[in-house]
Design a protein around this motif. Structure first.
Motif, PDB file in Angstrom:
ATOM      1  N   MET A  56       0.827  -1.200   0.000  1.00 35.74           N
ATOM      2  CA  MET A  56       0.000   0.000   0.000  1.00 35.74           C
ATOM      3  C   MET A  56       0.868   1.260   0.000  1.00 35.74           C
ATOM      4  SD  MET A  56      -3.131  -1.205   0.085  1.00 35.74           S
ATOM      5  CE  MET A  56      -2.578  -2.629  -0.862  1.00 35.74           C
ATOM      6  N   THR A  57       0.364   2.312  -0.603  1.00 32.73           N
ATOM      7  CA  THR A  57       1.054   3.600  -0.596  1.00 32.73           C
ATOM      8  C   THR A  57       0.587   4.418   0.597  1.00 32.73           C
ATOM      9  OG1 THR A  57       1.221   3.602  -3.000  1.00 32.73           O
ATOM     10  CG2 THR A  57       1.482   5.714  -1.893  1.00 32.73           C
ATOM     11  N   ARG A  58       1.521   4.931   1.358  1.00 33.81           N
ATOM     12  CA  ARG A  58       1.191   5.704   2.552  1.00 33.81           C
ATOM     13  C   ARG A  58       1.762   7.111   2.492  1.00 33.81           C
ATOM     14  NH1 ARG A  58       1.344   0.617   4.073  1.00 33.81           N
ATOM     15  NH2 ARG A  58      -0.380  -0.045   5.426  1.00 33.81           N
ATOM     16  N   GLY A  59       0.995   8.035   3.023  1.00 34.23           N
ATOM     17  CA  GLY A  59       1.500   9.381   3.195  1.00 34.23           C
ATOM     18  C   GLY A  59       2.225   9.486   4.517  1.00 34.23           C
ATOM     19  N   LYS A  60       2.603  10.676   4.882  1.00 33.61           N
ATOM     20  CA  LYS A  60       3.360  10.884   6.115  1.00 33.61           C
ATOM     21  C   LYS A  60       2.456  11.178   7.316  1.00 33.61           C
ATOM     22  CE  LYS A  60       7.453  12.608   3.670  1.00 33.61           C
ATOM     23  NZ  LYS A  60       8.409  13.738   3.508  1.00 33.61           N
ATOM     24  N   THR A  61       1.148  11.274   7.062  1.00 34.23           N
ATOM     25  CA  THR A  61       0.260  11.677   8.156  1.00 34.23           C
ATOM     26  C   THR A  61      -0.077  10.529   9.104  1.00 34.23           C
ATOM     27  OG1 THR A  61      -1.660  11.297   6.733  1.00 34.23           O
ATOM     28  CG2 THR A  61      -0.771  13.541   6.816  1.00 34.23           C
ATOM     29  N   CYS A  62       0.054   9.270   8.644  1.00 34.69           N
ATOM     30  CA  CYS A  62      -0.208   8.134   9.523  1.00 34.69           C
ATOM     31  C   CYS A  62       1.111   7.504   9.912  1.00 34.69           C
ATOM     32  CB  CYS A  62      -1.103   7.103   8.841  1.00 34.69           C
ATOM     33  SG  CYS A  62      -1.624   5.769   9.958  1.00 34.69           S
ATOM     34  N   ASN A  63       1.434   7.590  11.181  1.00 39.11           N
ATOM     35  CA  ASN A  63       2.693   7.046  11.672  1.00 39.11           C
ATOM     36  C   ASN A  63       2.504   6.596  13.118  1.00 39.11           C
ATOM     37  OD1 ASN A  63       3.082   9.465  13.371  1.00 39.11           O
ATOM     38  ND2 ASN A  63       3.506  10.496  11.418  1.00 39.11           N
ATOM     39  N   ALA A  64       3.575   6.153  13.736  1.00 37.96           N
ATOM     40  CA  ALA A  64       3.504   5.627  15.099  1.00 37.96           C
ATOM     41  C   ALA A  64       2.998   6.651  16.108  1.00 37.96           C
ATOM     42  CB  ALA A  64       4.879   5.113  15.520  1.00 37.96           C
ATOM     43  N   GLN A  65       3.179   7.924  15.799  1.00 32.26           N
ATOM     44  CA  GLN A  65       2.753   8.979  16.718  1.00 32.26           C
ATOM     45  C   GLN A  65       1.290   9.369  16.523  1.00 32.26           C
ATOM     46  OE1 GLN A  65       5.948   9.189  15.085  1.00 32.26           O
ATOM     47  NE2 GLN A  65       6.592   8.224  17.012  1.00 32.26           N
ATOM     48  N   THR A  66       0.773   9.195  15.317  1.00 29.00           N
ATOM     49  CA  THR A  66      -0.583   9.654  15.022  1.00 29.00           C
ATOM     50  C   THR A  66      -1.623   8.536  14.954  1.00 29.00           C
ATOM     51  OG1 THR A  66      -0.174   9.513  12.632  1.00 29.00           O
ATOM     52  CG2 THR A  66       0.303  11.623  13.722  1.00 29.00           C
ATOM     53  N   VAL A  67      -1.184   7.286  14.899  1.00 29.62           N
ATOM     54  CA  VAL A  67      -2.124   6.180  14.730  1.00 29.62           C
ATOM     55  C   VAL A  67      -3.068   6.074  15.925  1.00 29.62           C
ATOM     56  CG1 VAL A  67      -0.633   4.410  15.775  1.00 29.62           C
ATOM     57  CG2 VAL A  67      -2.311   3.767  14.020  1.00 29.62           C
ATOM     58  N   SER A  68      -4.336   5.814  15.631  1.00 29.85           N
ATOM     59  CA  SER A  68      -5.364   5.637  16.656  1.00 29.85           C
ATOM     60  C   SER A  68      -5.464   4.154  17.012  1.00 29.85           C
ATOM     61  CB  SER A  68      -6.709   6.144  16.114  1.00 29.85           C
ATOM     62  OG  SER A  68      -7.747   5.891  17.021  1.00 29.85           O
ATOM     63  N   ILE A  69      -5.709   3.869  18.271  1.00 34.50           N
ATOM     64  CA  ILE A  69      -5.817   2.483  18.731  1.00 34.50           C
ATOM     65  C   ILE A  69      -7.256   2.208  19.151  1.00 34.50           C
ATOM     66  CG2 ILE A  69      -4.991   0.741  20.340  1.00 34.50           C
ATOM     67  CD1 ILE A  69      -2.847   1.752  18.422  1.00 34.50           C
ATOM     68  N   ARG A  70      -7.894   1.311  18.440  1.00 34.35           N
ATOM     69  CA  ARG A  70      -9.255   0.917  18.795  1.00 34.35           C
ATOM     70  C   ARG A  70      -9.214  -0.190  19.846  1.00 34.35           C
ATOM     71  NH1 ARG A  70     -12.663   0.762  13.039  1.00 34.35           N
ATOM     72  NH2 ARG A  70     -12.553   3.017  12.622  1.00 34.35           N
ATOM     73  N   LYS A  71     -10.046  -0.044  20.881  1.00 31.45           N
ATOM     74  CA  LYS A  71     -10.045  -0.976  22.006  1.00 31.45           C
ATOM     75  C   LYS A  71     -11.407  -1.643  22.178  1.00 31.45           C
ATOM     76  CE  LYS A  71      -6.803   1.964  24.610  1.00 31.45           C
ATOM     77  NZ  LYS A  71      -6.597   2.717  25.880  1.00 31.45           N
ATOM     78  N   GLU A  72     -11.406  -2.776  22.870  1.00 27.32           N
ATOM     79  CA  GLU A  72     -12.635  -3.466  23.209  1.00 27.32           C
ATOM     80  C   GLU A  72     -13.389  -2.631  24.244  1.00 27.32           C
ATOM     81  OE1 GLU A  72     -15.646  -6.276  24.138  1.00 27.32           O
ATOM     82  OE2 GLU A  72     -14.326  -5.394  25.650  1.00 27.32           O
ATOM     83  N   TYR A  73     -14.711  -2.581  24.121  1.00 28.52           N
ATOM     84  CA  TYR A  73     -15.502  -1.692  24.980  1.00 28.52           C
ATOM     85  C   TYR A  73     -15.251  -1.959  26.461  1.00 28.52           C
ATOM     86  CZ  TYR A  73     -19.426   1.153  26.566  1.00 28.52           C
ATOM     87  OH  TYR A  73     -20.206   2.118  27.181  1.00 28.52           O
TER      88      TYR A  73
END
Length: 395
Positions: A56-73
Motif C-alpha cells: 500500500m502507498t502511505r502518506g506521512k500523516t499516519c505514523n507511530a505517533q498519530t495512529v489511533s488504537i481501537r479498544k474493546e468496549y
C-alpha cells in the motif's frame, strides 16, 4: 424494495443473516486467538514503521505517533465509556441532513447512517466490498462522532469471544457506562425457526439509552409477530414509525458458535478473501455465521433486521469486531501480509449471483455521511487500516 423483490430479499437474507455452512477447514488450528492478535498487531506495526511491505502507498500523516488504537468496549475506562456514550447521544440529538419528503422517518443525524445502510444493503452484503464498505462506513461514523460531536476517543469494538454472559457484560449490563441494558423480559417466541428466544424481547428501560425510540423500519423484521411491533407506513421502510428500541440479548450464539476456537478456525481456515468473506456470512466448519451470530446475539428491533440494523447502537461495535477479525486475518501471517492486503473477490449485488464482478477500482458511496474528501473513494483505498483515509490499529 417492495412486492416480489422484498420476498426475494427475505429469502436471500435468511442465507446471509442466519446461515450455517459446512466449508472444510483448509488447515489445522495451531494458534490461539491471543496468538493471532499478537502476531497481527506486531506485523501491523512493522508495516507502519516501514520494515514490512504490504504493497500500500502511505502518506506521512499516519505514523507511530498519530495512529489511533481501537479498544474493546470492556477495556475502556469508565470515563472513556461515558465519553463515547455522550458522543453517540450527540448524534442522536442533531437533525438529519436528508430530505424530509423522501425519508420522513429520518429525524436525526444518527438516522442518516441508518438510511445509508438501508439504501446500500443489496450492494454491500455478500459482495466483493462487504468488508471494505463496512470499514469505510464505520470510519464515517467515527469521523462524525469526532467532527460533529467532539469525540476524543476511537470507535470501540465488541470482542465476540470475550463474554460468556453477554447480558451481564459491560456493553449491556444496564449501568450508566453501558450501551443500555437488555430489553425488558416479555413472553415471546423466537422469530427464527430452530433458535430459542432470549431473556428479553421488550423495550430497553435501563442504562443511558433507556426509553430510546427508533423511527425507521422495520423492513425485514425477525422478532415474534405476536409482539405486534408496528409496521412501517411505507413499504420501503423510510416512513416515520416511532417505537421503542427492543433487544433480546442472549447467550445462545456466543456459547455455541462464537467461542475462541470458532474465530480461530474461521481465520486460519480460509486463505483467500472470497472464502473468508463468504464463510463469515454463511457459516464455516458447521458453525453458524459469525456475522449473523453477532447480530442475533443482540436481536430485537431493529437489531435483527438486515436493512435497519445500524439503528441498534451496538451495531458499530459488532462491525468493529468484524473489521478487526478481517484485520487479524490480513496481518497475522507475516509472509502473507502483502498478498492478503490487496485481495478483492466477489460480485456486486447479493441478490443476483450473476452480478458483475467487483473491481478494486470500484467507487464506494456513503451519501450524506461521507467524510470530507472521500466521496466515491475506490475500494483499493480501503484495503489497509493505516493507508488511504485510515490511521488506526486494533489492540
Amino acid at each position: 424494495m417492495v412486492g416480489t423483490t422484498l420476498i426475494t430479499a427475505l429469502v436471500a437474507s435468511l442465507c446471509l443473516f442466519s446461515g450455517a455452512g459446512g466449508a472444510p477447514l483448509e488447515k489445522k488450528q495451531t494458534l490461539s486467538l491471543e496468538d493471532i492478535q499478537k502476531q497481527a498487531l506486531a506485523n501491523a506495526w512493522k508495516v507502519l514503521n516501514g520494515t514490512l511491505d504490504d504493497g500500500m502507498t502511505r502518506g506521512k500523516t499516519c505514523n507511530a505517533q498519530t495512529v489511533s488504537i481501537r479498544k474493546e468496549y470492556g477495556d475502556l475506562s469508565k470515563d472513556e465509556r461515558k465519553e463515547y456514550i455522550r458522543a453517540v447521544k450527540c448524534l442522536l440529538s442533531k437533525p438529519s441532513k436528508l430530505s424530509a419528503t423522501k425519508y420522513p422517518g429520518a429525524k436525526t443525524r444518527y438516522d442518516d447512517f441508518v438510511v445509508v445502510h438501508m439504501n446500500m444493503t443489496p450492494s454491500v452484503h455478500s459482495t466483493a466490498n462487504f468488508m471494505h464498505w463496512h470499514r469505510y462506513y464505520i470510519y464515517a461514523y467515527e469521523t462524525a462522532l469526532k467532527t460533529e460531536c467532539e469525540f476524543k476517543g476511537s470507535q470501540p469494538y465488541w470482542n465476540w469471544a470475550k463474554y460468556t454472559d453477554l447480558p451481564a457484560s459491560p456493553i449491556f449490563d444496564g449501568s450508566e457506562t453501558s450501551m443500555g441494558g437488555n430489553g425488558e423480559a416479555v413472553s415471546h417466541k423466537s422469530g427464527m425457526p430452530g433458535t430459542p428466544a432470549g431473556p428479553g424481547g421488550g423495550c430497553v428501560k435501563t442504562g443511558p439509552f433507556a426509553g430510546m425510540n427508533i423511527t425507521l423500519g422495520p423492513l425485514m423484521p425477525t422478532m415474534d409477530a405476536a409482539l405486534k411491533i408496528p409496521k412501517n407506513p411505507r413499504a420501503d421502510g423510510y416512513g416515520y414509525n416511532p417505537r421503542c428500541l427492543r433487544r433480546d440479548v442472549n447467550n445462545y450464539f456466543i456459547t455455541n458458535w462464537m467461542k475462541p476456537a470458532n474465530l480461530v478456525a474461521q481465520i486460519t481456515g480460509n486463505s483467500a478473501i472470497g472464502k473468508f468473506q463468504d464463510s463469515l456470512q454463511n457459516g464455516f466448519g458447521g458453525a453458524q455465521a459469525l456475522h449473523s451470530s453477532g447480530h442475533f446475539s443482540i436481536w430485537g428491533d431493529p437489531g435483527g433486521d438486515v436493512y435497519v440494523s445500524p439503528a441498534e447502537l451496538v451495531f458499530w461495535m459488532h462491525h468493529g469486531q468484524l473489521d478487526r477479525h478481517w484485520w487479524q486475518w490480513a496481518n497475522y501471517l507475516e509472509a502473507q501480509v502483502k498478498t492478503r492486503a490487496s485481495m478483492y473477490e466477489g460480485g456486486t449485488n447479493w441478490m443476483n449471483p450473476n452480478s458483475a464482478r467487483g473491481k478494486a477500482t470500484d467507487p464506494q458511496w456513503l451519501d450524506v455521511v461521507t467524510p470530507a474528501g472521500t466521496e466515491g473513494i475506490q475500494s483499493n483505498q480501503l484495503f489497509s487500516t493505516t493507508a488511504g483515509p485510515f490511521c488506526y490499529l486494533y489492540q
